[in-house]
Design a protein around this motif. Structure first.
Motif: not given
Length: 206
Positions: A125-153
């Motif tokens: 969350i921190n890096i996504l907000l810091e770098m933005g969703p279009s930055h490669p690091l923001g995109l990577a953070s979005i992907d890892y957040l999706a992985r968390i949802r995958g564990h929950v699902q």
């Protein structure tokens, strides 16, 4: 919530140290990066500080990590394994046997984490907000957040809950919201989220 005698979460530094061989220059750089990025984010940590604290030559640093972004990506990968998979999901599964109980145990783990002096919030969350969703690091953070949802699902599917993907998205809102509230100083946010999580399970029960 957590009772005395249950397993406790180790500090972030000891989690990293347990999985990293400090004698290896690449792993030493990554161990330092883990400590700094998890606490201060990306922009506040410079390459020179990383090199100095790692005790490596500049050429050695760039041989292992051609850019600072490549090091951040390695940090995010390590954070996902050590924190999401091993510490959060792993301990939740150790604390309960049924999938619904394991889901609720996530907030027991969170409650312990939130009360620690070294609570550092969610790096994704921190890096996504810091770098933005279009930055490669923001995109990577979005992907890892999706992985968390995958564990929950996956746990929702094991529990036979209705619409497990929708459930996981709603559950993840509770997880992220409790982390943000804890960052504001609400050390009871995990128990509040856990109560709402119980209602969500009932709503998705067939």
């Amino acid at each position: 919530m957590i009772s005395d005698g249950e397993a406790t979460l180790p500090p972030a530094e000891s989690i990293a140290a347990a999985a990293i061989r400090p004698a290896d220059s690449r792993e030493r750089i990554l161990a330092v990066a883990y400590q700094l990025f998890s606490r201060r984010g990306v922009r506040d940590v410079g390459v020179n500080e990383l090199i100095e604290r790692s005790g490596v030559a500049k050429a050695t640093f760039y041989r292992h990590f051609p850019s600072k972004d490549s090091l951040v990506l390695a940090f995010l990968e390590l954070r996902d394994q050590l924190w999401t998979v091993d510490a959060i999901v792993g301990q939740a599964k150790q604390r309960a046997s049924k999938p619904t109980e394991q889901l609720l145990a996530i907030f027991d783990v969170f409650g312990e984490w939130f009360r620690r002096d070294d609570f550092e919030a969610c790096s994704f969350i921190n890096i996504l907000l810091e770098m933005g969703p279009s930055h490669p690091l923001g995109l990577a953070s979005i992907d890892y957040l999706a992985r968390i949802r995958g564990h929950v699902q996956a746990l929702a599917e094991q529990a036979g809950l209705d619409r497990p993907e929708d459930f996981a998205r709603s559950w993840h809102i509770l997880m992220k919201g409790s982390i943000v509230s804890a960052s504001e100083g609400d050390t009871q946010s995990a128990s509040r989220a856990q109560e709402m999580a119980g209602w969500l399970i009932q709503h998705h029960s067939r």
